[in-house]
Write a protein that holds these residues in place. Structure first.
Motif, mmCIF file in Angstrom:
data_model
loop_
_atom_site.group_PDB
_atom_site.id
_atom_site.type_symbol
_atom_site.label_atom_id
_atom_site.label_comp_id
_atom_site.label_asym_id
_atom_site.label_seq_id
_atom_site.Cartn_x
_atom_site.Cartn_y
_atom_site.Cartn_z
ATOM 1 N N GLU A 1 0.651 -1.153 -0.002
ATOM 2 C CA GLU A 1 0.004 -0.148 -0.039
ATOM 3 C C GLU A 1 0.780 1.214 0.002
ATOM 4 O O GLU A 1 1.996 1.303 0.454
ATOM 5 C CB GLU A 1 -0.888 -0.042 1.181
ATOM 6 N N SER B 1 -0.950 -1.910 -4.844
ATOM 7 C CA SER B 1 -1.778 -2.103 -3.929
ATOM 8 C C SER B 1 -2.629 -0.966 -3.704
ATOM 9 O O SER B 1 -2.437 0.016 -4.387
ATOM 10 C CB SER B 1 -1.373 -2.758 -2.508
ATOM 11 N N LEU B 2 -3.552 -0.765 -2.549
ATOM 12 C CA LEU B 2 -4.314 0.365 -2.411
ATOM 13 C C LEU B 2 -3.612 1.738 -1.950
ATOM 14 O O LEU B 2 -2.223 1.646 -1.504
ATOM 15 C CB LEU B 2 -5.093 0.068 -1.241
ATOM 16 N N ARG B 3 -4.170 2.658 -2.398
ATOM 17 C CA ARG B 3 -3.534 3.990 -2.242
ATOM 18 C C ARG B 3 -2.126 4.419 -2.896
ATOM 19 O O ARG B 3 -1.488 5.080 -2.106
ATOM 20 C CB ARG B 3 -3.454 4.262 -0.658
ATOM 21 N N PHE C 1 -8.630 3.394 -3.965
ATOM 22 C CA PHE C 1 -8.266 4.721 -3.378
ATOM 23 C C PHE C 1 -7.015 5.484 -4.016
ATOM 24 O O PHE C 1 -6.243 6.160 -3.245
ATOM 25 C CB PHE C 1 -8.398 4.687 -1.910
#
Lengths: 298, 227
Positions: free
Chosen positions: B97, B115-117, B136
């Protein structure tokens, strides 16, 4: 912050080495969880008509032989007791409810951690290395386990507040994260006959799953209901008699990484807890996606 | 080539060497062995040195980097190249992330998925991802560019400022105030230049542009707090 670890060995020949492979995983998560540690290990099952009870005594000199003696005197049945420091595994043919009531009446200070046919739970306060040494985690044998290192953020540091928590026989849950509605869950479940033992937020999640499973949900349906009801952040790692299951909430603020080879499936909050595993650099490594359920069968 | 083994020295000793010995002795290339997922590898670099990390890194690999050209021959944990100022960080595997979080400059190249963000609050860094990015990504990104050769997850570019996102695959959903815009010749040229920098063989014509609709720039009392 907390650390979680899980290990499932695929080859029966590796089962005697489960504890040895796991130990550096747990100790590797010390910085994420230095105040308590614990695990649930799935070993050879007892007989069909038998149950194992994982017990915790605050007094390290607790007289387990006396308990065995009293058990036979009062209930007319022999019992086998295997002590490990403050813990003991009690194995009996008697009905679980009979044993629970007897323990409550005669040994109210003992803490009953779990009941099942395969699962033993050990958990205590101290660094992961201290707890592992106290209960000789390196010698544990079995098919799979879930473990936890705790950095308490929302309730007291006691052996009872350490993870794993259980919800029914041979079911263990470890949690990295925090829930913001454990009390409303508790207020909802207690009138339905679900009993709580601590004020820990993870226990609320565990009791919620226990309730859903009792109502007939399978694990996947129960966890999906959890996406709606459990408000907060979590990576959950769950052990059942023949499965490891892993799930992260929608925001996936709490990490996890999985390594899978022909020999094992290993899960940890961070890769540094997996780095020692045999052939890990050739393992299939991935990060679980939010709101997806991952299940591995023994 | 100078070689440092993290089974023999600590991360603190490694970073002290990278900060002090590398510039003092004008070392131009160095490799780090057995990173074993340790955190904070090669953080705070400020020297034109090529660093090869042979294995998987932990959190914040190459954080705050200036000048150095860091390659991770494996995966990385959270916050790779966070707050990078200049130079380049390349990840051969996947990144967890918040890759490139709040980066001011330089180039972050992730050959696998991020991954995220990814690119959260980026402030001028360029990020090129060979795979897909998680939910996000580019949240509140202020400046710089994110190129995604695969797909993007939910809430892409939520509350974007001036950063621009180029996505080749599917976008699961856009975040508040993010919108797709037509590609201009300048956009195609920018994507080509960034793909060339990363060494990725994709056709810039396949990318779409996501940028801020700028409806959140000014307070709108009539919106009744609903955006």
């Amino acid at each position: 912050m907390c650390g979680i670890v899980g290990l499932l060995v695929k080859k029966p020949t590796l089962r005697p080495r489960l504890g040895e492979f796991m130990l550096p995983m747990l100790i590797g998560m010390t910085e994420r969880g230095p105040d308590s540690a614990g695990l649930a290990v799935y070993t050879t099952p007892v007989g069909q008509d038998q149950r194992k009870f994982s017990l915790y005594a605050f007094d390290p000199d607790f007289n387990w032989q006396k308990l065995a003696h009293d058990f036979k005197q009062h209930l007319g049945s022999t019992v086998s007791i295997t002590p490990r420091a403050n813990h003991a595994i009690l194995t009996t043919h008697l009905e679980p409810d009979t044993v629970k009531i007897w323990l409550k009446e005669n040994y109210p200070a003992l803490h009953l951690l779990s009941v099942g046919q395969l699962m033993d739970i050990y958990k205590d306060i101290g660094t992961p290395a201290q707890v592992a040494a106290r209960y000789d985690f390196a010698s544990l044998k079995g098919s799979h386990l879930v473990g936890h290192t705790r950095m308490a953020t929302e309730s007291a540091v006691t052996p009872s507040h350490a993870h794993p928590f259980t919800a029914g026989e041979d079911f263990a849950l470890v949690h990295n994260g925090s829930l913001s509605n454990p009390y409303s869950i508790r207020r909802k479940l207690e009138p339905l006959g679900i009993e709580f033992e601590t004020d820990n937020d993870t226990e609320a999640a565990c009791r919620f799953l226990q309730w859903r499973l009792r109502e007939g949900d399978d694990l996947e349906t129960a966890l999906k209901a959890g996406f709606e009801e459990l408000d907060g952040f979590y990576t959950f790692l769950i052990g059942t008699r023949d499965e490891l299951a892993l799930v992260r909430d929608a925001f996936a603020c709490k990490p996890a990484v999985v390594a899978e080879t022909d020999d094992y499936v290993a899960i940890a909050s961070e890769f540094r807890s997996l780095a020692h595993l045999p052939d890990v650099n050739n393992a299939h490594l991935f990060e679980p996606m939010p709101e997806e359920l991952y299940v591995w069968k023994v | 080539m100078e070689s440092l083994d993290l089974r023999k020295i600590s991360v603190r000793e490694l970073n002290r060497f990278l900060h002090q010995e590398v510039p003092a002795r004008n070392i131009r290339a160095i490799e780090i062995l057995n990173p074993d997922g340790k955190h904070n590898l090669a953080c705070g670099m400020d020297a034109p040195v090529k660093i090869d990390i042979r294995g998987h890194g932990g959190y914040y690999v190459g954080g705050m980097n200036k000048q150095a050209e860091i390659t991770v021959h494996g995966n990385v944990g959270w916050g790779v190249a966070e707050n990078m100022m200049s130079g380049c960080v390349r990840v051969k595997g996947f990144a967890s992330e918040s890759a490139g979080a709040s980066g001011h400059g330089g180039t972050l190249i992730i050959e696998g998925d991020a991954s995220l963000r990814c690119g959260i609050s980026m402030k001028g860094i360029d990020i090129v991802v060979g795979g897909s990015v998680g939910n996000f990504s580019c949240f509140m990104a202020q400046a710089g560019r994110l190129v995604v050769c695969g797909d993007a997850g939910d809430g892409l570019g939520d509350s974007l400022y001036e950063a621009v996102i180029y996505v080749r695959g599917k976008i699961k959903s856009l975040g508040a105030d993010a919108r797709e815009e037509p590609m201009t010749e300048a956009d195609y040229a920018a994507v080509k230049e960034l793909l060339d920098r990363a060494g990725f063989d994709c056709d810039p014509k396949e990318f779409k542009r996501v940028a801020s609709a700028k409806t959140l720039y000014n307070w709108n009392a009539d919106a009744n707090q609903e955006y």
